[in-house]
Design a protein around this motif. Structure first.
Motif, short mmCIF file in Angstrom:
data_model
loop_
_atom_site.label_atom_id
_atom_site.label_comp_id
_atom_site.label_asym_id
_atom_site.label_seq_id
_atom_site.Cartn_x
_atom_site.Cartn_y
_atom_site.Cartn_z
N LEU A 269 -5.58 -117.89 57.35
CA LEU A 269 -6.45 -119.00 56.93
C LEU A 269 -7.88 -118.53 56.75
CD1 LEU A 269 -5.07 -121.90 59.14
CD2 LEU A 269 -4.81 -121.64 56.66
N ARG A 270 -8.36 -117.72 57.67
CA ARG A 270 -9.73 -117.20 57.60
C ARG A 270 -9.91 -116.31 56.37
NH1 ARG A 270 -10.17 -116.42 62.51
NH2 ARG A 270 -9.06 -114.44 62.62
N SER A 271 -8.95 -115.42 56.12
CA SER A 271 -9.08 -114.48 55.01
C SER A 271 -9.06 -115.18 53.65
CB SER A 271 -7.99 -113.41 55.08
OG SER A 271 -6.72 -113.97 54.83
N LEU A 272 -8.43 -116.35 53.58
CA LEU A 272 -8.35 -117.09 52.31
C LEU A 272 -9.29 -118.31 52.30
CD1 LEU A 272 -4.50 -116.83 51.78
CD2 LEU A 272 -6.29 -115.64 50.49
N ASP A 273 -10.25 -118.32 53.22
CA ASP A 273 -11.25 -119.39 53.31
C ASP A 273 -10.63 -120.78 53.37
OD1 ASP A 273 -13.42 -117.58 53.24
OD2 ASP A 273 -13.33 -117.51 51.05
N LEU A 274 -9.63 -120.93 54.23
CA LEU A 274 -8.94 -122.22 54.36
C LEU A 274 -9.02 -122.81 55.77
CD1 LEU A 274 -5.76 -121.43 52.24
CD2 LEU A 274 -7.54 -123.11 51.70
N THR A 275 -9.72 -122.17 56.68
CA THR A 275 -9.78 -122.64 58.06
C THR A 275 -10.24 -124.09 58.14
OG1 THR A 275 -10.19 -120.39 58.81
CG2 THR A 275 -10.70 -122.15 60.35
N HIS A 276 -11.25 -124.44 57.37
CA HIS A 276 -11.79 -125.81 57.41
C HIS A 276 -10.84 -126.86 56.83
CE1 HIS A 276 -12.63 -124.63 53.30
NE2 HIS A 276 -12.98 -125.88 53.02
N LEU B 74 3.57 -132.27 54.83
CA LEU B 74 3.08 -131.32 55.83
C LEU B 74 1.63 -130.95 55.61
CD1 LEU B 74 6.03 -128.78 56.18
CD2 LEU B 74 5.47 -130.71 57.66
N LYS B 75 0.89 -130.85 56.71
CA LYS B 75 -0.48 -130.36 56.65
C LYS B 75 -0.45 -128.85 56.43
CE LYS B 75 -2.15 -134.00 59.63
NZ LYS B 75 -2.71 -134.35 60.94
N LEU B 76 -1.59 -128.32 56.01
CA LEU B 76 -1.69 -126.91 55.68
C LEU B 76 -1.17 -126.03 56.82
CD1 LEU B 76 -4.72 -125.38 53.90
CD2 LEU B 76 -3.59 -124.17 55.73
N ARG B 77 -1.64 -126.23 58.04
CA ARG B 77 -1.21 -125.39 59.16
C ARG B 77 0.29 -125.53 59.40
NH1 ARG B 77 -3.09 -122.06 62.96
NH2 ARG B 77 -5.29 -122.42 62.61
N ASP B 78 0.82 -126.72 59.22
CA ASP B 78 2.27 -126.92 59.42
C ASP B 78 3.09 -126.12 58.41
OD1 ASP B 78 1.75 -128.68 61.53
OD2 ASP B 78 1.69 -130.42 60.18
N PHE C 16 -0.34 -119.10 48.71
CA PHE C 16 -0.36 -117.68 49.01
C PHE C 16 -0.37 -117.44 50.52
CE2 PHE C 16 -0.45 -114.16 46.20
CZ PHE C 16 -0.48 -113.11 47.08
N ALA C 17 -1.11 -118.25 51.26
CA ALA C 17 -1.14 -118.13 52.72
C ALA C 17 0.27 -118.32 53.28
CB ALA C 17 -2.10 -119.16 53.31
N ARG C 18 0.98 -119.29 52.76
CA ARG C 18 2.35 -119.56 53.22
C ARG C 18 3.26 -118.36 52.96
NH1 ARG C 18 5.35 -124.70 50.75
NH2 ARG C 18 5.29 -123.33 48.95
N ALA C 19 3.12 -117.75 51.80
CA ALA C 19 3.93 -116.57 51.48
C ALA C 19 3.63 -115.41 52.43
CB ALA C 19 3.70 -116.15 50.04
N LEU C 20 2.35 -115.18 52.70
CA LEU C 20 1.98 -114.10 53.62
C LEU C 20 2.52 -114.37 55.02
CD1 LEU C 20 -1.71 -113.36 52.53
CD2 LEU C 20 0.39 -112.19 51.82
N MET C 21 2.46 -115.61 55.45
CA MET C 21 2.93 -115.99 56.78
C MET C 21 4.43 -115.76 56.91
SD MET C 21 1.63 -117.10 59.56
CE MET C 21 2.24 -117.68 61.14
N SER C 22 5.19 -115.84 55.82
CA SER C 22 6.64 -115.70 55.87
C SER C 22 7.09 -114.30 56.28
CB SER C 22 7.26 -116.04 54.51
OG SER C 22 7.06 -114.98 53.59
#
Length: 189
Positions: free
Chosen positions: A95-102, A68-72, A121-127
């Protein structure tokens, strides 16, 4: 590995500290439900549970899904009740807050170790889980930018009614970002 552990953890940020082998990861494993206690129980409060996931685990190794890609990753863990548009805005914000948008369309093996730590960490927050458990979170993030990401963690958990329970070996992180500290030694609190 744990000996007569009894505790209550409320919403907010709780650090688990101790020397290597003290029982930090064992305690996290029991809370996560990966291990059963030999006696006693682990109970999660059901207040305002709704559709929210009870627990979300951030392992030391990241536990990313290689296909899976990051956004997925973010969309897979997004609560089922979230509308696609709301979910998209939330993932963009994370993604923006963790500097991962790119890097949103990168696969895990295309990310640096620090990017993977932030991605997990982004995945955990999204959950939007009621309890997020982390074993040495953000350990692989460079020291220059790590304080910025811990500030994101603070802001997130100040706004949410949930618990963040994490193990850590960095005293400055614990002193600045934990509201409560559980000190372990030889499997005891």
């Amino acid at each position: 590995r744990l000996d007569s552990v009894s505790l209550e953890i409320g919403p907010g940020r709780t650090a688990i500290v101790g020397l290597s082998g003290a029982g930090k990861t064992s305690l996290l494993n029991v809370i996560a439900g990966f291990e059963r206690p030999s006696s006693g129980t682990v109970t999660l409060s059901t207040r305002e549970a709704g559709d929210r996931l009870a627990r979300f685990w951030i392992p030391q190794n990241g536990g990313l899904w290689p296909h899976l890609k990051l956004r997925d990753h973010l969309h897979v863990v997004s609560p089922a009740g979230d509308l696609a548009e709301k979910s998209g805005r939330k993932s963009d914000e994370i993604l923006r807050s963790l500097d991962l948008t790119h890097r949103e369309f990168a696969f895990p093996d295309e990310l640096s170790q620090g990017e993977r730590s932030r991605m997990v960490f982004a995945r955990a927050l999204m959950s939007d889980a009621r309890v997020i458990l982390a074993d040495e979170p953000l350990a692989h993030v460079d020291v220059v930018r790590k304080p910025d990401y811990w500030n994101v963690v603070d802001q997130w958990f100040n706004e949410k009614e949930c618990a963040f329970v994490f193990s850590c070996h960095e005293p400055e992180i614990i002193l600045k970002h934990a509201e409560r500290v559980i000190v372990m030694e030889s499997g005891r609190i």
